[in-house]
Design an enzyme around this catalytic site. Sequence first.
Site, PDB file in Angstrom:
ATOM      1  CG  HIS A 122      -1.820   1.197   1.273  1.00  0.00           C
ATOM      2  ND1 HIS A 122      -2.296   1.717   2.455  1.00  0.00           N
ATOM      3  CD2 HIS A 122      -2.309   1.995   0.288  1.00  0.00           C
ATOM      4  CE1 HIS A 122      -3.048   2.776   2.199  1.00  0.00           C
ATOM      5  NE2 HIS A 122      -3.059   2.969   0.891  1.00  0.00           N
ATOM      6  CD  GLU A 134      -0.938   1.246   6.063  1.00  0.00           C
ATOM      7  OE1 GLU A 134      -1.206   1.452   7.258  1.00  0.00           O
ATOM      8  OE2 GLU A 134      -1.819   1.209   5.170  1.00  0.00           O
ATOM      9  CG  ASN A 172      -6.588   4.301   4.127  1.00  0.00           C
ATOM     10  OD1 ASN A 172      -6.130   5.437   4.195  1.00  0.00           O
ATOM     11  ND2 ASN A 172      -6.537   3.583   3.025  1.00  0.00           N
TER      12      ASN A 172
END
Length: 264
Positions: A122, A134, A172
């Site tokens: 990510h 990530e 997130n």
Amino acid sequence: MSQPNLDERLGIAGSGAIACGLARVAADHGEVLLWARRDESAEAARADCGDRVRVITDLDELSGCSYVVEAVVEDPEVKGPLLERISGLIGDDAILASTTSSLSIEELGSACGRPERFAGIHVFNPVEKMPLVELVFPDSASADTRSRSEALCEALGKTAVEVPDTPGFVVNRLLFPLLFNAVRLMDEHALEPDTVDACMKLGAGHPMGPLKLLDFVGLDVATSIGEQIGEDVPGRIKQLVHDGKLGVKSGAGFYEYEGRSQDP
């Protein structure tokens, strides 16, 4: 200090902001192929990435890559079949990864049929500026998959942090409740987007206000992330998406943008 060259022949499946940003960064360190679904998307990607990235429209050309990163729309019904197709093309020793920001890595790894050679990478937009990756693995990911994924991130000049395979991962999962609350507060008190953004930039030290950040992420992507992490998506965002106002990439969202339109 300069980063090492890539040890992988890198392929990227996708032609949106994340895909092109990743391709530009990687092209500083090695050979990169970028697959675009349509001819017009390929032309836009060539203009965006420059001559250092070879843009292709034939998925079969990814077959010679040792590491392929899928970076298409945040929809499991799109990602799953594409990952399965790519898995059937690349060699047994090749690694397949996804830039998903919220979907289950375990499920995507199973969908592609090679969970032991699958990873979540990510990256954050804009890829050139954001240092974090990530890194997420299925339970059955091999030691080779883990070490090569970490080495890839290092070669790209990124800091890889391994995070749990939970919806939204870490960033997130924590960020989007805040962003959605900013939208609700704006609507509740009839505030202008730049008022909310100025408060968070000047008072909380954020480099970008929450409404501008939502536009930058893409309101369609924000909706998908909200659904994945179980956070109620504000009605204002749903209406903007319905109206085709997806943020920067469509030219309008909470703000208006000139000359910006990208294929996700």
